[in-house]
Motif scaffolding. Structure first.
Motif, PDB file in Angstrom:
ATOM      1  N   ARG A 143      49.854  22.810  40.826  1.00  0.00           N
ATOM      2  CA  ARG A 143      48.686  23.648  40.467  1.00  0.00           C
ATOM      3  C   ARG A 143      47.748  22.645  39.657  1.00  0.00           C
ATOM      4  N   PHE A 145      44.604  21.878  37.165  1.00  0.00           N
ATOM      5  CA  PHE A 145      43.888  22.562  35.633  1.00  0.00           C
ATOM      6  C   PHE A 145      42.854  21.650  35.400  1.00  0.00           C
ATOM      7  N   ALA A 150      45.146  26.876  29.709  1.00  0.00           N
ATOM      8  CA  ALA A 150      45.439  27.542  31.062  1.00  0.00           C
ATOM      9  C   ALA A 150      46.502  26.476  31.471  1.00  0.00           C
ATOM     10  N   TYR A 154      50.543  27.901  31.992  1.00  0.00           N
ATOM     11  CA  TYR A 154      51.258  28.009  33.514  1.00  0.00           C
ATOM     12  C   TYR A 154      52.605  27.277  32.904  1.00  0.00           C
ATOM     13  N   GLU A 158      56.171  28.515  34.006  1.00  0.00           N
ATOM     14  CA  GLU A 158      57.340  27.803  35.163  1.00  0.00           C
ATOM     15  C   GLU A 158      58.378  27.323  34.492  1.00  0.00           C
TER      16      GLU A 158
END
Length: 456
Positions: A143, A145, A150, A154, A158
């Motif tokens: 991902r 960012f 944020a 995440y 995870e």
């Protein structure tokens, strides 16, 4: 014959000729990679005068060094025009990502290295990931960012281990393997809040942690044709046993057992190199130069960690030590789109590069320290000392960077190469010099195990 034998008067294409005195070549950069390139280029009968900007103390023994920074595109272009440069070989990633190849090509010069659009495969890990996803190149789940909070949320969801990377260029130090969530949070803060990597940390890529063994797969590319180089393996971590923070590279060797197999090379080509090169061409950014795929291989499964738009440093040093072919026709073929006409002949022996660094690298370190023992090391056979962070002052060679030298030895197998490389290393000294004593340890362990099995 492995490639057409050029002479001083042989036509390269229908419009341009090599002069009787040989080509004027400019190598951009001043590290160990560029020393290896200059060393190899000057061996070619096609070459007349070789310039290097900015160069270093070792390169100055082979070429004319010019004090121009690699990111000064205007000055570099003006110098190339004044000296009637016919081939520009761009070593580092920064000028490639800035668009130096475009500038030189606009001035009518041949260039070895991708243009700005294609070099973005290294300049933006986000773009690299998107290309892999679009063209089904195997890579870690990820991902991206632009907001630190944020990214932290995440990571908390995870769990760990997990990998946090700067999307932009960070001199090989922007990938942080985090074994715990707090370490990942700290990495995000370092990159996005404290801005330790500057604008490279405007965006982060957070990846799943991959198990396995890393290998470097480099290939020459002319936009369509892909010509693999010999396999190699590097050691990015500063500490022995591949521990501690990542660096620009503490050593490398070639060939690498992981890639010393025709079937594995075919799989890397089919799964990684061909899809990405064809995909980039389809996207209007055909790739020319050397394309470096950093791979993680686990139980035969291939995942792509990164793409680099240039020779690895220090992988370049052992690769060019082993390359028996003249490099100039290969560099020109990448620029001209005629790579399909060429093959490469390799020395069957192993080459191993041990990086000697300043004490404290990759953090704070001292510069300007006198280096001794270079002459003694140069007397050894099957060994070459490639300079990286060095300069000459009042007749003395001084340290001038983090990674100072890439001491590279040739030998029978990894064991022989290691003996020759470390024999030279032990002759060279400066205050607080640091080097890993286990470069090539995986290859050496494999060879020792094979010897034990034969004796048993």
């Amino acid at each position: 014959m492995l490639f057409p034998k050029f002479t001083a008067r042989r036509c390269i294409n229908s419009n341009e000729w090599i002069t009787q005195m040989g080509m004027n070549v400019l190598v951009v950069g001043g590290g160990g990679r560029e020393h290896a390139l200059v060393w190899k280029i000057t061996q070619s009968p096609l070459v007349g005068t070789v310039y290097c900007a900015p160069g270093n103390a070792g390169i100055a023994q082979l070429a004319t060094c010019v004090e121009i920074s690699v990111d000064d595109l205007r000055a570099m272009k003006q110098f190339a025009i004044e000296k009637k440069i016919e081939l520009v070989v761009i070593g580092p990633e920064v000028p490639l990502v800035m668009g130096m190849a475009d500038e030189m090509q606009e001035a009518g010069m041949k260039v070895f290295g991708p243009n700005k659009a294609a070099a973005a495969i290294e300049g933006s890990k986000t773009l690299m990931k998107e290309l892999c996803q679009r063209y089904k190149v195997p890579t870690a789940e990820y991902r991206t960012f632009t907001d630190a909070e944020a990214a932290k949320a995440y990571v908390a969801g995870e769990g760990a281990p997990i990998v946090v990377k700067t999307s932009g260029l960070a001199a090989g130090k922007g990938a942080i393997v985090c074994l715990t969530v707090p370490q990942a949070i700290e990495a995000i803060d370092r990159i996005m809040v404290k801005r330790e990597f500057g604008h490279a940390g405007d965006e982060v890529v957070i990846e799943e942690f991959l198990e396995g063994e890393e290998a470097s797969f480099l290939a020459l590319v002319d936009g369509k044709t892909i010509l693999p180089l010999a396999g190699s393996q590097d050691h990015k971590a500063v500490g022995e046993g591949d521990t501690g923070p990542n660096t620009g590279g503490m050593g490398a060797y070639s060939p690498a057992a992981l890639l010393d197999d025709d079937e594995m090379v075919r799989r890397v080509m089919d799964q990684v190199m061909i899809p990405i090169v064809q995909g980039m061409a389809a996207d209007g950014m055909p790739y020319k130069g050397v394309l470096y795929a950093g791979l993680m291989i686990h139980n035969g499964r291939i995942k792509t960690l990164e793409f680099n738009a240039r020779f690895g440093d220090p992988e370049c040093q052992p690769l060019l030590m082993r390359m028996k072919s003249d490099i100039m026709p290969l560099l020109l073929a990448c620029a001209d789109g005629t790579l399909h006409e060429h093959e490469i002949e390799w020395d069957s022996r192993t080459a191993m590069c041990v990086v000697m660094a300043a004490g404290g690298y990759p953090n704070m370190y001292e510069k300007g320290l006198p280096i001794t023992g270079l002459e003694e090391a140069a007397e050894l056979t099957d060994c070459m000392v490639f300079h990286a962070g060095t300069r000459r002052h009042n007749g003395h060679v001084l340290t001038d960077g983090g990674r100072i030298l890439g001491v590279t030895g040739l030998g029978e197998g990894a064991i022989g190469a290691r003996i020759n490389a470390y024999e030279a290393v032990r002759k060279i000294h400066w205050k607080d010099a640091y080097y890993r004593r286990d470069i090539g340890y995986r290859a050496v362990e494999r060879e020792e195990a094979a010897l034990d099995e034969d004796e048993g």
